[in-house]
Design a protein around this motif. Sequence first.
Motif, short mmCIF file in Angstrom:
data_model
loop_
_atom_site.label_atom_id
_atom_site.label_comp_id
_atom_site.label_asym_id
_atom_site.label_seq_id
_atom_site.Cartn_x
_atom_site.Cartn_y
_atom_site.Cartn_z
N GLY A 91 42.06 43.10 32.55
CA GLY A 91 43.50 43.22 32.82
C GLY A 91 44.17 41.88 32.99
N GLY A 92 43.58 40.82 32.43
CA GLY A 92 44.22 39.52 32.46
C GLY A 92 44.36 38.91 33.84
N MET A 93 43.63 39.44 34.82
CA MET A 93 43.69 39.02 36.23
C MET A 93 44.98 39.43 36.91
N VAL A 94 45.84 40.18 36.19
CA VAL A 94 47.14 40.56 36.76
C VAL A 94 47.35 42.07 36.83
N MET A 95 46.46 42.85 36.25
CA MET A 95 46.62 44.31 36.27
C MET A 95 45.24 44.97 36.14
N GLY A 113 19.88 55.47 34.49
CA GLY A 113 19.90 55.88 35.89
C GLY A 113 20.41 54.77 36.79
N ALA A 114 21.25 53.89 36.25
CA ALA A 114 21.73 52.75 37.02
C ALA A 114 22.79 53.19 38.01
N VAL A 115 22.78 52.57 39.18
CA VAL A 115 23.87 52.70 40.12
C VAL A 115 24.98 51.75 39.67
N VAL A 116 26.19 52.27 39.52
CA VAL A 116 27.33 51.47 39.09
C VAL A 116 28.23 51.23 40.29
N VAL A 117 28.52 49.97 40.57
CA VAL A 117 29.44 49.62 41.63
C VAL A 117 30.59 48.84 40.99
N SER A 118 31.82 49.31 41.23
CA SER A 118 33.00 48.68 40.64
C SER A 118 33.91 48.18 41.75
N VAL A 119 34.45 46.98 41.59
CA VAL A 119 35.19 46.31 42.65
C VAL A 119 36.68 46.24 42.33
N ASP A 120 37.51 46.45 43.36
CA ASP A 120 38.96 46.28 43.24
C ASP A 120 39.35 44.93 43.84
N TYR A 121 39.11 43.87 43.08
CA TYR A 121 39.51 42.55 43.53
C TYR A 121 41.04 42.45 43.53
N ARG A 122 41.56 41.56 44.37
CA ARG A 122 43.00 41.36 44.41
C ARG A 122 43.50 40.69 43.13
N LEU A 123 44.73 40.97 42.77
CA LEU A 123 45.29 40.53 41.50
C LEU A 123 46.29 39.39 41.69
N ALA A 124 46.43 38.58 40.64
CA ALA A 124 47.49 37.58 40.56
C ALA A 124 48.76 38.28 40.07
N PRO A 125 49.94 37.76 40.38
CA PRO A 125 50.19 36.49 41.09
C PRO A 125 50.19 36.61 42.61
N THR A 214 47.51 38.34 23.42
CA THR A 214 47.89 37.19 22.61
C THR A 214 47.76 35.90 23.43
N ARG A 215 47.95 34.79 22.75
CA ARG A 215 47.91 33.49 23.45
C ARG A 215 49.00 33.42 24.52
N GLU A 216 50.19 33.94 24.22
CA GLU A 216 51.27 33.91 25.20
C GLU A 216 50.93 34.75 26.42
N MET A 217 50.36 35.93 26.21
CA MET A 217 49.97 36.78 27.33
C MET A 217 48.87 36.12 28.15
N ASN A 218 47.96 35.45 27.46
CA ASN A 218 46.90 34.73 28.15
C ASN A 218 47.47 33.61 29.01
N GLU A 219 48.48 32.93 28.48
CA GLU A 219 49.12 31.87 29.24
C GLU A 219 49.79 32.42 30.50
N PHE A 220 50.43 33.58 30.37
CA PHE A 220 51.06 34.20 31.54
C PHE A 220 50.00 34.51 32.60
N GLY A 221 48.86 35.11 32.16
CA GLY A 221 47.81 35.45 33.12
C GLY A 221 47.28 34.24 33.86
N TRP A 222 47.05 33.14 33.13
CA TRP A 222 46.53 31.94 33.77
C TRP A 222 47.57 31.30 34.69
#
Length: 335
Positions: A91-95, A113-125, A214-222
Motif C-alpha cells: 500500500g505504498g506505506m500510506v494505505m 500448515g503454516a501459522v500466518v501472522v499479519s501486522v497492522d503497522y502505522r501508516l505515513a504520513p 507509477t513513479r509519481e505515486m512512489n514519490e508521494f509515498g516516500w
Amino acid sequence: MTTTPRPDLDPELRALLGDMPLIPRLTPEVLAQLRQLPPTPVDLLLSPREADRREVTTPAKDGAPIPLSVFSPANADRGTASPCVYWMHGGGMVMGDRFSQLDIPLEWLDAFGAVVVSVDYRLAPEATGTTLVEDCYQGLLWITEHAGELGIDPGRIIVAGASAGGGLAAGVALLARDLGGPAIAGQILICPMLDHRNTSVSSRQYADGPGVWTREMNEFGWHAVLGRLDGAGDLGDLPDPGGEDVSPYVSPALAGNLSGLPTTYIDTGSAEVFRDEDTDYATRIWAAGGQAELHVWAGGFHGFDALFPQAPISVTARRTRTDWLARHLGRSRAA
C-alpha cells in the motif's frame, strides 16, 4: 514527443488492465478517498479453509498498540511445531491494512500448515521515519516470545511482504541481523519498495504507468514516510540522493552491508517501477556471499499477481514462490 523505450506488458495482463480504472496520481485528497474504500473481506478468504483466527495487540516502542491477526490451521497436530509466515501488507506505506493481499500467505497456511501472522503497522504520513519498520519488528518479537503457545517452530519463521510490505520485511531482516535476533529462516520480498531515491531506469520508464503504481505515486509515498509532505500535501525536496539522513531500515537499498541476511526470495516484473532496485538488491546479496533467488516476470506490472491471480503469468509466479517455500520448509501438508 520522444517515447521512452520500455518492456511491454504481458498481453493477457494488458487486456485485464485495460478494463480497470486506474488512479492517475496520489494526493492527500485521493489518499483519504482510498482509505475509505471497504476493507478486504477477510471472512470470505477464511470461509473455504479450516483456519482459526485470533486478534491480539502488542505495544510499539512508544506504547501505541500494534494489532496483529493470527491465522492457524484448525486441525493442526499440536504435537508438531508449525512454520510461521509473518506478513507485512502493501500500500505504498500510506494505505492498506493487515488483511491486504492476505490471500497470498493464506495459500501457505493451506500448503504447509503454516501459522500466518499479519501486522497492522502505522501508516505515513501520520507515522514517519523508522516508526513503520519498528512496528513490524515489534510484531516479530511478539511472535518469537509467544511461539510456544502459538505452536510455532521458532527456527522456521519467514518474513514476507508485498510492495511496501516487501520493503518493510527487508528492513525487519536488517534490524534482526543488527540487533542480534530474533532468528529469521528466510525472507520473501514480493516486488519490494526498497529505495527512496526513485531514480532508477525502471522508475523513469514507468513514470506514467501503465499499471497501478507509477513513479509519481512512489514519490508521494516516500515523501509521506520521510515527513516531506508540506501542509498542502505538495511534494517538497526529497533527501539528498546519497541518503545520509535516511535510515537503511526504512530504505533498505541504502544498507552498505547485505551480508548475514536470511536466504531470500525476490520477485518483480519487467514492466514496473521497482524492477531495477529489486534486481540490484538480489545482486548485492550475492556479492556479499548470501543466498537469493530472483525472478523477473516478463511483462509483469507492479502487483500483477495480487490484482489478477488467475492470469497464467500470475499462477506461475505464485506457484514458484510456493515451490521455493517448500524447499525451505519441507514437504507441503497436501503432498
